[in-house]
Design an enzyme around this catalytic site. Structure first.
Site: not given
Ligand code: BES
Ligand code: MN
Ligand code: MN
Length: 490
Positions: A131, A133, A197, A224
């Site tokens: 992603h 963003d 994302e 990610d």
């Molecule tokens: N890259 C992250 C998720 C992540 C971070 C997975 C570290 C494992 C280790 C992703 O960009 C993220 O921040 N996801 C959000 C969810 C989304 C629906 C906003 C989250 O996990 O809060």
């Molecule tokens: Mn991420």
């Molecule tokens: Mn994130």
């Protein structure tokens, strides 16, 4: 192939100079424990790809800096033009790296960047997801340097999105470039780099459903997530799901004088606080009836393996920290507001109170089920003096990568080759909700071969990404392609 490994070590000594720091680090790891999985072919490819990476590493970093300068904050509509600029940048780089096709697809939200390279219709196809963003950079005043003016300090690059996810998906474009330049790409490649994302991928589900053919692949490769440490490689084999809701509690139909009415009329802020407090008992257990019904219990062996992480955090382990951030669900208030919060004091009995509440989910909870259980319970515990509304935000299912899958094995071998140590499978606490949807719609498994570290400060001020990690990722990805193509043939 002991001969070829010796050659590689010699090769490293030849190219690792004082000005080539990351290769010095590579040498260190290779010295510790030698890789065992190379075929003669992949060893040769590895060396020429490695030479290419080394010859172009300064430019790779400059390009990442240019990408990080674009404030592609998906949550804030003021940055909409920057979102398009970032998408165009990514498209151009995919095209320049050697793709047959690189395009921007409009969606009702932010655009998706798509790219493809077919080397042989018979060869396996790997879909790279990432992603472009980033999270909002607020609060700006807590940054030591401006979030969109990337700064290199202590072998790290500091900027919003440095690790999450620009630095990480950009590794794939550069690994692809290195393989194309060496005419040694062993798989067909598809890129899908999205722009929503961080706000829940609202329009990506429809995009995936409408473009099944375009996205047809044997597996999905995603960077990610994080590793345990630079000398303790790991692969996240689990992501948590998410239910995110906003609640509104209304008392009187307008704000009232807190002296004239206070004590008689329900204060929705007080009521909301009590309701939220009651969602957990004194042991931290969530009290929503049915909340844990579908939580998968791990076997003793699985739990032992999980707690066997090789880092020295005895206290953390003791209070079950590892399990709590991986295989157990959560409930957290992300924000709470209502009434007067301006300067000075205003005596007022507010009419409304609000909170944003997230629940991280584990197998086999579903976001819809938990949303329904939460909503019913929250309505039920509301006293008659207030009205409660629950508004669902985005959600997503948890995900697990099977460690006996070819994609996991290929990623594990690639990491072992690159780090000189086999990676440890870990269960991550974060969420990438679209990963479960990929499996539902495209019928393929994803592998989360991330290169971040816990110290990177994702979503925080002073987010950063280690240069070692950036280059290590670029070096590891071609090895994944090699191993994946080989294992698929067997
Ligand atoms: N890259 C992250 C998720 C992540 C971070 C997975 C570290 C494992 C280790 C992703 O960009 C993220 O921040 N996801 C959000 C969810 C989304 C629906 C906003 C989250 O996990 O809060
Ligand atoms: Mn991420
Ligand atoms: Mn994130």
């Amino acid at each position: 192939m002991p001969g070829s490994i010796k050659n590689r070590d010699r090769f490293y000594r030849a190219i690792a100079g004082p000005d080539k720091i990351s290769l010095g680090a590579i040498l260190y790891f290779y010295g510790a424990d030698r890789p065992r999985h190379f075929s003669f072919h992949s060893d040769t490819v590895f060396m020429s790809v490695q030479t290419y990476i080394n010859d172009h590493k300064a430019r790779f970093l400059e390009e990442l800096i240019d990408l990080l300068k674009i404030p592609s904050v998906s949550a804030d509509s003021r940055f909409k033009p920057d979102m398009l600029r970032a998408a165009e940048f990514v498209r151009d780089k995919i095209r320049d790296a050697g793709a047959d096709r690189a395009e921007i697809f409009e969606t009702p939200g932010h655009p998706v960047v798509y790219g493809e390279k077919t080397i042989d219709p018979e060869a396996p196809t790997v879909l790279i997801y990432g992603h472009y963003d980033v999270q909002p950079a607020d609060p700006y005043e807590l940054w030591d340097s401006p979030p969109f003016e990337p700064l290199i300090k202590n072998e790290r690059i500091y900027a919003r999105g440095a690790c999450d996810d620009k630095g990480q998906f950009y590794m794939h474009i550069k690994a692809f470039e290195a393989l194309m330049a060496n005419k040694s790409l062993p798989c067909n490649v598809r890129f899908m780099i999205e722009g929503e994302e961080e706000i829940g991928s609202d329009h990506l589900g429809a995009f995936v459903r409408e473009n099944r053919e375009l996205l047809r692949a044997d597996t999905i490769l995603i960077s990610d997530t994080s590793i345990i440490a630079n000398d303790v490689p790991s692969i996240e084999v689990g992501l948590r799901g998410l239910t995110y809701v906003e609640v509104e509690v209304t008392g009187a139909n307008r704000d009232l004088h807190s002296g004239v009415y206070g004590g008689a009329v329900a204060n929705p802020v007080n009521v909301l606080c009590e309701m939220i407090a009651s969602l957990k008992d004194e042991n931290g257990h969530i009290t929503i009836p049915g909340f844990y019904d579908n939580v998968a219990e791990l076997s003793d062996e699985e739990r032992a393996a999980l707690n066997d992480a090789p880092f020295d955090l005895a206290a953390y382990k003791q209070d079950l920290g590892i399990e709590r951030t991986s295989i157990r669900p959560t409930l957290d208030v992300n924000g709470i507001w209502g009434g007067y919060t301006g300067e000075g004091a205003k005596t007022v009995l507010p009419s409304k109170a609000y909170a944003k509440i997230s629940m991280r989910l584990v197998p086999n909870q579903t976001d819809k089920e938990i949303e329904a259980l939460f909503t019913r319970h929250f309505q039920q515990i509301a006293p008659p003096s207030v009205k409660v509304k629950v508004k669902p935000h985005h959600g997503g299912l948890p995900y697990v990568t099977p460690t006996d899958s070819i994609e996991y094995k290929a990623a594990a071998l690639a990491m072992e080759d690159a780090f000189g140590k086999a990676p440890i499978p870990t269960r991550g606490g974060g969420s990438i909700p679209i990963v479960a949807l990929f499996e539902q719609v495209l019928g393929v498994k994803s592998v989360l071969m991330g290169f971040g570290l816990d110290i990177d400060g994702l979503h925080s001020p002073n987010e950063s990404f280690g240069l070692f990690n950036f280059y290590k990722g670029i070096e590891t990805i071609p090895l994944f392609f090699e191993h994946y193509a080989r294992l698929k043939k067997q």
